[in-house]
Design a protein around this motif. Structure first.
Motif, PDB file in Angstrom:
ATOM      1  N   UNK A   1      11.275   7.026 -10.057  1.00  0.00           N
ATOM      2  CA  UNK A   1      11.939   7.596 -11.221  1.00  0.00           C
ATOM      3  C   UNK A   1      11.306   7.078 -12.506  1.00  0.00           C
ATOM      4  N   UNK A   2      11.112   5.770 -12.580  1.00  0.00           N
ATOM      5  CA  UNK A   2      10.528   5.161 -13.780  1.00  0.00           C
ATOM      6  C   UNK A   2       9.089   5.608 -13.985  1.00  0.00           C
ATOM      7  N   UNK A   3       8.333   5.735 -12.897  1.00  0.00           N
ATOM      8  CA  UNK A   3       6.944   6.149 -12.997  1.00  0.00           C
ATOM      9  C   UNK A   3       6.834   7.590 -13.502  1.00  0.00           C
ATOM     10  N   UNK A   4       7.614   8.499 -12.932  1.00  0.00           N
ATOM     11  CA  UNK A   4       7.576   9.892 -13.370  1.00  0.00           C
ATOM     12  C   UNK A   4       8.053   9.990 -14.819  1.00  0.00           C
ATOM     13  N   UNK A   5       9.082   9.226 -15.165  1.00  0.00           N
ATOM     14  CA  UNK A   5       9.573   9.180 -16.546  1.00  0.00           C
ATOM     15  C   UNK A   5       8.436   8.769 -17.490  1.00  0.00           C
TER      16      UNK A   5
ATOM     17  N   UNK B   1       1.179   9.908  -4.937  1.00  0.00           N
ATOM     18  CA  UNK B   1       1.760  11.196  -4.557  1.00  0.00           C
ATOM     19  C   UNK B   1       2.638  11.748  -5.674  1.00  0.00           C
ATOM     20  N   UNK B   2       3.454  10.893  -6.280  1.00  0.00           N
ATOM     21  CA  UNK B   2       4.307  11.321  -7.391  1.00  0.00           C
ATOM     22  C   UNK B   2       3.480  11.781  -8.575  1.00  0.00           C
ATOM     23  N   UNK B   3       2.382  11.091  -8.839  1.00  0.00           N
ATOM     24  CA  UNK B   3       1.497  11.492  -9.929  1.00  0.00           C
ATOM     25  C   UNK B   3       0.945  12.888  -9.668  1.00  0.00           C
ATOM     26  N   UNK B   4       0.524  13.140  -8.446  1.00  0.00           N
ATOM     27  CA  UNK B   4      -0.003  14.463  -8.100  1.00  0.00           C
ATOM     28  C   UNK B   4       1.080  15.538  -8.226  1.00  0.00           C
ATOM     29  N   UNK B   5       2.286  15.246  -7.745  1.00  0.00           N
ATOM     30  CA  UNK B   5       3.382  16.219  -7.827  1.00  0.00           C
ATOM     31  C   UNK B   5       3.777  16.501  -9.273  1.00  0.00           C
ATOM     32  N   UNK B   6       3.911  15.439 -10.055  1.00  0.00           N
ATOM     33  CA  UNK B   6       4.291  15.611 -11.468  1.00  0.00           C
ATOM     34  C   UNK B   6       3.190  16.343 -12.231  1.00  0.00           C
ATOM     35  N   UNK B   7       1.944  16.007 -11.944  1.00  0.00           N
ATOM     36  CA  UNK B   7       0.832  16.689 -12.590  1.00  0.00           C
ATOM     37  C   UNK B   7       0.824  18.171 -12.255  1.00  0.00           C
ATOM     38  N   UNK B   8       1.047  18.490 -10.991  1.00  0.00           N
ATOM     39  CA  UNK B   8       1.098  19.895 -10.569  1.00  0.00           C
ATOM     40  C   UNK B   8       2.230  20.622 -11.280  1.00  0.00           C
TER      41      UNK B   8
ATOM     42  N   UNK C   1       0.837  -1.199   0.000  1.00  0.00           N
ATOM     43  CA  UNK C   1       0.000   0.000   0.000  1.00  0.00           C
ATOM     44  C   UNK C   1       0.873   1.251   0.000  1.00  0.00           C
ATOM     45  N   UNK C   2       1.990   1.202   0.718  1.00  0.00           N
ATOM     46  CA  UNK C   2       2.895   2.345   0.786  1.00  0.00           C
ATOM     47  C   UNK C   2       3.481   2.661  -0.589  1.00  0.00           C
ATOM     48  N   UNK C   3       3.805   1.625  -1.353  1.00  0.00           N
ATOM     49  CA  UNK C   3       4.345   1.816  -2.696  1.00  0.00           C
ATOM     50  C   UNK C   3       3.315   2.516  -3.586  1.00  0.00           C
ATOM     51  N   UNK C   4       2.084   2.057  -3.530  1.00  0.00           N
ATOM     52  CA  UNK C   4       1.033   2.645  -4.355  1.00  0.00           C
ATOM     53  C   UNK C   4       0.733   4.072  -3.905  1.00  0.00           C
ATOM     54  N   UNK C   5       0.714   4.298  -2.597  1.00  0.00           N
ATOM     55  CA  UNK C   5       0.504   5.662  -2.086  1.00  0.00           C
ATOM     56  C   UNK C   5       1.604   6.597  -2.578  1.00  0.00           C
ATOM     57  N   UNK C   6       2.839   6.110  -2.590  1.00  0.00           N
ATOM     58  CA  UNK C   6       3.958   6.922  -3.073  1.00  0.00           C
ATOM     59  C   UNK C   6       3.773   7.256  -4.558  1.00  0.00           C
ATOM     60  N   UNK C   7       3.328   6.299  -5.341  1.00  0.00           N
ATOM     61  CA  UNK C   7       3.105   6.540  -6.764  1.00  0.00           C
ATOM     62  C   UNK C   7       1.968   7.537  -6.986  1.00  0.00           C
TER      63      UNK C   7
ATOM     64  N   UNK D   1      13.210  17.488 -14.900  1.00  0.00           N
ATOM     65  CA  UNK D   1      11.819  17.452 -14.445  1.00  0.00           C
ATOM     66  C   UNK D   1      11.591  16.266 -13.505  1.00  0.00           C
ATOM     67  N   UNK D   2      12.132  15.114 -13.859  1.00  0.00           N
ATOM     68  CA  UNK D   2      12.003  13.925 -13.012  1.00  0.00           C
ATOM     69  C   UNK D   2      12.642  14.171 -11.656  1.00  0.00           C
ATOM     70  N   UNK D   3      13.854  14.690 -11.676  1.00  0.00           N
ATOM     71  CA  UNK D   3      14.578  14.914 -10.425  1.00  0.00           C
ATOM     72  C   UNK D   3      13.872  15.930  -9.539  1.00  0.00           C
ATOM     73  N   UNK D   4      13.265  16.958 -10.135  1.00  0.00           N
ATOM     74  CA  UNK D   4      12.542  17.962  -9.353  1.00  0.00           C
ATOM     75  C   UNK D   4      11.380  17.312  -8.605  1.00  0.00           C
ATOM     76  N   UNK D   5      10.643  16.445  -9.272  1.00  0.00           N
ATOM     77  CA  UNK D   5       9.519  15.753  -8.633  1.00  0.00           C
ATOM     78  C   UNK D   5      10.028  14.819  -7.538  1.00  0.00           C
ATOM     79  N   UNK D   6      11.075  14.052  -7.837  1.00  0.00           N
ATOM     80  CA  UNK D   6      11.607  13.111  -6.853  1.00  0.00           C
ATOM     81  C   UNK D   6      12.172  13.834  -5.633  1.00  0.00           C
ATOM     82  N   UNK D   7      12.837  14.958  -5.847  1.00  0.00           N
ATOM     83  CA  UNK D   7      13.357  15.757  -4.737  1.00  0.00           C
ATOM     84  C   UNK D   7      12.212  16.243  -3.854  1.00  0.00           C
ATOM     85  N   UNK D   8      11.166  16.753  -4.483  1.00  0.00           N
ATOM     86  CA  UNK D   8      10.019  17.256  -3.725  1.00  0.00           C
ATOM     87  C   UNK D   8       9.372  16.139  -2.908  1.00  0.00           C
ATOM     88  N   UNK D   9       9.415  14.925  -3.433  1.00  0.00           N
ATOM     89  CA  UNK D   9       8.837  13.773  -2.733  1.00  0.00           C
ATOM     90  C   UNK D   9       9.783  13.170  -1.708  1.00  0.00           C
ATOM     91  N   UNK D  10      11.022  13.669  -1.657  1.00  0.00           N
ATOM     92  CA  UNK D  10      11.996  13.135  -0.703  1.00  0.00           C
ATOM     93  C   UNK D  10      12.648  11.844  -1.153  1.00  0.00           C
TER      94      UNK D  10
END
Length: 178
Positions: A140-144, A26-33, A18-24, A166-175
Protein backbone atom coordinates in the motif's frame (compact mmCIF):
# COMPACT_ATOMS: atom_id res chain seq x y z
CA UNK A 1 12.22 -0.69 -21.84
CA UNK A 2 10.40 -1.31 -18.59
CA UNK A 3 9.96 -0.03 -15.08
CA UNK A 4 12.94 -0.85 -12.86
CA UNK A 5 13.16 -0.91 -9.08
CA UNK A 6 16.42 -0.13 -7.33
CA UNK A 7 16.37 -0.65 -3.59
CA UNK A 8 18.42 -0.12 -0.49
CA UNK A 9 17.85 -1.44 3.04
CA UNK A 10 18.96 0.97 5.78
CA UNK A 11 17.34 -0.77 8.74
CA UNK A 12 17.96 -4.00 10.63
CA UNK A 13 14.71 -4.69 12.52
CA UNK A 14 12.60 -6.26 9.80
CA UNK A 15 14.09 -8.81 7.39
CA UNK A 16 13.92 -7.81 3.73
CA UNK A 17 13.31 -10.98 1.73
CA UNK A 18 13.58 -11.74 -1.96
CA UNK A 19 9.83 -12.38 -1.90
CA UNK A 20 9.19 -8.89 -0.53
CA UNK A 21 11.26 -7.28 -3.28
CA UNK A 22 9.63 -9.47 -5.95
CA UNK A 23 6.22 -8.36 -4.69
CA UNK A 24 7.26 -4.70 -4.91
CA UNK A 25 8.54 -5.20 -8.46
CA UNK A 26 5.21 -6.80 -9.36
CA UNK A 27 3.29 -3.90 -7.79
CA UNK A 28 5.43 -1.43 -9.71
CA UNK A 29 4.60 -3.20 -12.97
CA UNK A 30 0.87 -3.33 -12.13
CA UNK A 31 0.71 0.31 -11.05
CA UNK A 32 2.70 1.38 -14.10
CA UNK A 33 0.36 -0.54 -16.39
CA UNK A 34 -2.68 0.98 -14.69
CA UNK A 35 -1.27 4.49 -15.13
CA UNK A 36 0.24 4.04 -18.59
CA UNK A 37 3.80 4.41 -17.31
CA UNK A 38 5.76 1.88 -19.31
CA UNK A 39 9.33 2.71 -18.43
CA UNK A 40 11.41 4.49 -15.85
CA UNK A 41 13.22 3.77 -12.66
CA UNK A 42 12.19 4.05 -9.04
CA UNK A 43 14.69 4.13 -6.17
CA UNK A 44 13.33 2.66 -2.94
CA UNK A 45 14.92 3.02 0.48
CA UNK A 46 13.64 0.85 3.32
CA UNK A 47 14.41 2.49 6.64
CA UNK A 48 13.21 2.70 10.24
CA UNK A 49 11.33 5.41 12.14
CA UNK A 50 14.54 7.21 13.06
CA UNK A 51 15.69 7.40 9.43
CA UNK A 52 12.37 8.58 8.04
CA UNK A 53 11.95 11.04 10.94
CA UNK A 54 15.23 12.68 9.97
CA UNK A 55 14.15 12.97 6.31
CA UNK A 56 10.66 14.19 7.21
CA UNK A 57 12.16 16.94 9.36
CA UNK A 58 14.81 17.92 6.81
CA UNK A 59 12.64 17.95 3.68
CA UNK A 60 9.14 18.68 4.98
CA UNK A 61 9.83 20.52 8.23
CA UNK A 62 7.74 17.97 10.15
CA UNK A 63 9.47 16.76 13.32
CA UNK A 64 8.09 13.22 13.56
CA UNK A 65 8.33 9.92 11.74
CA UNK A 66 5.93 9.10 8.93
CA UNK A 67 5.24 5.94 6.95
CA UNK A 68 6.27 6.90 3.41
CA UNK A 69 7.96 9.80 1.65
CA UNK A 70 8.14 10.39 -2.08
CA UNK A 71 10.65 12.55 -3.90
CA UNK A 72 9.68 12.97 -7.57
CA UNK A 73 12.54 13.52 -9.99
CA UNK A 74 10.68 16.53 -11.31
CA UNK A 75 7.36 18.17 -10.58
CA UNK A 76 4.33 17.45 -12.80
CA UNK A 77 4.12 19.94 -15.66
CA UNK A 78 7.77 20.88 -15.23
CA UNK A 79 10.01 20.45 -18.26
CA UNK A 80 12.13 17.33 -18.28
CA UNK A 81 15.45 17.96 -16.55
CA UNK A 82 18.28 18.59 -18.99
CA UNK A 83 20.59 15.74 -18.00
CA UNK A 84 23.33 14.38 -20.21
CA UNK A 85 23.24 10.73 -19.16
CA UNK A 86 26.45 10.05 -21.09
CA UNK A 87 28.33 12.14 -18.51
CA UNK A 88 27.14 10.04 -15.56
CA UNK A 89 29.55 7.49 -14.17
CA UNK A 90 28.40 3.91 -14.05
CA UNK A 91 27.05 3.11 -10.61
CA UNK A 92 27.53 -0.32 -9.08
CA UNK A 93 24.53 0.09 -6.79
CA UNK A 94 22.67 2.78 -4.87
CA UNK A 95 24.25 4.24 -1.75
CA UNK A 96 26.74 1.40 -1.56
CA UNK A 97 23.99 -1.11 -0.88
CA UNK A 98 24.76 -4.63 -1.87
CA UNK A 99 21.06 -5.33 -2.34
CA UNK A 100 20.20 -3.08 -5.33
CA UNK A 101 19.27 -4.26 -8.79
CA UNK A 102 21.53 -4.36 -11.80
CA UNK A 103 24.37 -1.91 -12.20
CA UNK A 104 23.97 1.70 -13.22
CA UNK A 105 23.43 0.69 -16.87
CA UNK A 106 19.72 1.52 -16.70
CA UNK A 107 20.57 5.21 -16.17
CA UNK A 108 21.34 5.38 -19.86
CA UNK A 109 17.99 3.95 -20.93
CA UNK A 110 15.43 4.82 -18.28
CA UNK A 111 14.04 8.07 -16.95
CA UNK A 112 14.39 8.33 -13.18
CA UNK A 113 10.90 8.81 -11.77
CA UNK A 114 12.10 9.52 -8.25
CA UNK A 115 12.68 8.08 -4.80
CA UNK A 116 10.36 6.41 -2.32
CA UNK A 117 11.33 5.96 1.33
CA UNK A 118 9.31 3.57 3.53
CA UNK A 119 9.70 3.07 7.26
CA UNK A 120 9.36 -0.69 7.75
CA UNK A 121 9.04 -0.08 11.47
CA UNK A 122 6.02 2.20 10.90
CA UNK A 123 4.60 -0.22 8.28
CA UNK A 124 4.74 -3.07 10.78
CA UNK A 125 2.96 -1.03 13.47
CA UNK A 126 0.27 0.06 10.99
CA UNK A 127 -0.28 -3.47 9.69
CA UNK A 128 -0.95 -4.60 13.26
CA UNK A 129 -3.20 -1.59 13.90
CA UNK A 130 -5.23 -2.17 10.72
CA UNK A 131 -5.32 -5.95 11.12
CA UNK A 132 -3.73 -6.94 7.82
CA UNK A 133 -0.39 -8.36 6.69
CA UNK A 134 2.89 -6.50 6.68
CA UNK A 135 3.17 -7.32 2.97
CA UNK A 136 -0.12 -5.55 2.26
CA UNK A 137 0.90 -2.48 4.25
CA UNK A 138 4.28 -2.22 2.52
CA UNK A 139 2.54 -2.70 -0.82
CA UNK A 140 0.00 0.00 0.00
CA UNK A 141 2.74 2.45 0.98
CA UNK A 142 4.82 1.61 -2.09
CA UNK A 143 1.94 2.11 -4.55
CA UNK A 144 1.00 5.31 -2.69
CA UNK A 145 4.57 6.56 -3.10
CA UNK A 146 4.63 5.61 -6.77
CA UNK A 147 1.43 7.55 -7.45
CA UNK A 148 3.03 10.61 -5.84
CA UNK A 149 6.06 10.19 -8.11
CA UNK A 150 3.88 10.39 -11.21
CA UNK A 151 1.91 13.43 -10.06
CA UNK A 152 -0.98 12.34 -7.87
CA UNK A 153 -1.66 14.02 -4.55
CA UNK A 154 -4.32 13.98 -1.85
CA UNK A 155 -4.72 17.63 -0.97
CA UNK A 156 -8.51 17.47 -1.37
CA UNK A 157 -11.01 14.79 -0.35
CA UNK A 158 -11.72 14.08 -4.02
CA UNK A 159 -8.00 13.63 -4.80
CA UNK A 160 -7.61 11.38 -1.76
CA UNK A 161 -10.55 9.18 -2.84
CA UNK A 162 -9.03 8.90 -6.33
CA UNK A 163 -5.62 7.89 -4.97
CA UNK A 164 -7.08 5.35 -2.57
CA UNK A 165 -9.19 3.81 -5.35
CA UNK A 166 -6.12 3.53 -7.59
CA UNK A 167 -4.05 1.99 -4.79
CA UNK A 168 -6.75 -0.50 -3.91
CA UNK A 169 -7.20 -1.53 -7.56
CA UNK A 170 -3.49 -2.39 -7.82
CA UNK A 171 -3.46 -4.20 -4.47
CA UNK A 172 -6.58 -6.19 -5.38
CA UNK A 173 -5.03 -7.24 -8.69
CA UNK A 174 -1.93 -8.37 -6.79
CA UNK A 175 -4.01 -10.33 -4.29
CA UNK A 176 -3.05 -8.13 -1.33
CA UNK A 177 -6.43 -7.83 0.33
CA UNK A 178 -7.29 -6.92 3.88
Amino acid sequence: MALHLYWNNEQERIPVTDEMIDQLRSLLALAGKQEGVEDGEVALTLTDDEGIHRLNKEYRGIDRPTDVLSFPQHEPGEDEPDINYDDLEEVEDLDGAEEGEDSGEAFEDEEPLGDIVISLERAQAQSEEYGHSLEREIGFLFVHGFLHLIGYDHETEEDEREMIAKQEAVLQEAGLTR
